[in-house]
Design a protein around this motif. Structure first.
Motif, PDB file in Angstrom:
ATOM      1  N   PHE A   1       0.407  -1.141  -0.337  1.00 49.94           N
ATOM      2  CA  PHE A   1       0.205  -0.301  -0.339  1.00 49.94           C
ATOM      3  C   PHE A   1       0.973   1.001   0.203  1.00 49.94           C
ATOM      4  O   PHE A   1       1.540   0.852   0.842  1.00 49.94           O
ATOM      5  N   LEU A   2       0.918   1.654  -0.891  1.00 54.42           N
ATOM      6  CA  LEU A   2       1.922   3.516  -1.152  1.00 54.42           C
ATOM      7  C   LEU A   2       1.139   4.421  -0.462  1.00 54.42           C
ATOM      8  O   LEU A   2      -0.091   4.555  -1.037  1.00 54.42           O
ATOM      9  N   SER A   3       1.487   5.531  -0.560  1.00 51.67           N
ATOM     10  CA  SER A   3       1.390   6.603   0.258  1.00 51.67           C
ATOM     11  C   SER A   3       0.369   6.977  -0.900  1.00 51.67           C
ATOM     12  O   SER A   3       1.652   7.199  -1.750  1.00 51.67           O
ATOM     13  N   GLY A   4       0.119   8.770  -0.970  1.00 49.35           N
ATOM     14  CA  GLY A   4      -0.260   9.378  -2.000  1.00 49.35           C
ATOM     15  C   GLY A   4       1.488   9.845  -2.032  1.00 49.35           C
ATOM     16  O   GLY A   4       1.937  10.967  -1.515  1.00 49.35           O
ATOM     17  N   GLN A   5       1.216  10.246  -3.157  1.00 44.60           N
ATOM     18  CA  GLN A   5       3.086  10.524  -3.828  1.00 44.60           C
ATOM     19  C   GLN A   5       2.334  11.701  -5.099  1.00 44.60           C
ATOM     20  O   GLN A   5       1.550  12.254  -6.267  1.00 44.60           O
ATOM     21  N   ILE A   6       2.986  12.572  -4.824  1.00 40.58           N
ATOM     22  CA  ILE A   6       3.215  13.879  -5.713  1.00 40.58           C
ATOM     23  C   ILE A   6       4.546  14.371  -6.535  1.00 40.58           C
ATOM     24  O   ILE A   6       5.252  13.454  -5.919  1.00 40.58           O
ATOM     25  N   ALA A   7       4.705  15.205  -7.285  1.00 41.69           N
ATOM     26  CA  ALA A   7       6.239  15.168  -8.015  1.00 41.69           C
ATOM     27  C   ALA A   7       6.336  16.621  -7.947  1.00 41.69           C
ATOM     28  O   ALA A   7       5.326  17.173  -8.558  1.00 41.69           O
ATOM     29  N   GLU A   8       7.421  17.008  -8.693  1.00 42.24           N
ATOM     30  CA  GLU A   8       7.697  18.499  -9.232  1.00 42.24           C
ATOM     31  C   GLU A   8       7.284  18.653 -10.733  1.00 42.24           C
ATOM     32  O   GLU A   8       7.376  17.423 -11.225  1.00 42.24           O
ATOM     33  N   GLY A   9       7.463  20.121 -10.606  1.00 42.82           N
ATOM     34  CA  GLY A   9       6.448  19.730 -12.377  1.00 42.82           C
ATOM     35  C   GLY A   9       5.908  21.453 -12.484  1.00 42.82           C
ATOM     36  O   GLY A   9       5.454  21.734 -11.999  1.00 42.82           O
ATOM     37  N   VAL A  10       6.151  22.308 -13.159  1.00 48.91           N
ATOM     38  CA  VAL A  10       4.950  22.798 -13.872  1.00 48.91           C
ATOM     39  C   VAL A  10       3.716  22.588 -14.280  1.00 48.91           C
ATOM     40  O   VAL A  10       2.869  23.075 -14.072  1.00 48.91           O
TER      41      VAL A  10
END
Length: 137
Positions: A35-44
């Motif tokens: 079970f993976l936690s919510g992921q965000i990432a950099e980028g425009v």
């Protein structure tokens, strides 16, 4: 059943010390659910952020002997559901097999103001993989 919470050293580290990125539920037969936690990432752009998210998810899965082909459920949070097709195009670059079960939501904002997308997944890891960890070569 054994549960391990983890922030794998070889994967991008969480943005906060207040959560674990992976919960591994090890089954008696050697299989596991991740079970993976919510992921965000950099980028425009949404496409840049989406690619970064899937690259991070891939790294987290690989640290546990899995891959994107093992994803069985995906939940996506978009700040603009009107951009679903843009996200979908990137998602198809990474999830190339049979699509997992899926839910997509529009949210007013995410925990980082610049985040346009957050993705969480569940993956099922089989007990033994030919040539993989825990198997005879």
């Amino acid at each position: 059943m054994e549960i391990t919470l983890d922030n794998p050293a070889g994967a991008p580290q969480p943005l906060s010390p207040y959560y674990s990125q992976v919960a591994r539920v090890q089954q008696a037969d050697g299989s596991a659910l991740l079970f993976l936690s919510g992921q965000i990432a950099e980028g425009v752009t949404l496409a840049e952020q989406s690619r970064g998210v899937f690259e991070t998810i891939d790294a987290l899965l690989r640290a546990h002997g899995a891959g994107l082909a093992d994803v069985i459920n995906i939940r996506t949070y978009l700040t603009d559901i009107g951009r679903l097709a843009e996200y979908g195009a990137v998602r198809r670059e990474f999830l190339t097999g049979t699509p997992p079960t899926s839910m997509t939501f529009e949210v007013s904002r995410l925990f980082r103001p610049e985040a346009l997308i957050e993705v969480e997944v569940v993956a099922a890891v089989p007990a033994a993989r030919p040539g993989g960890p825990g198997t005879a070569a």
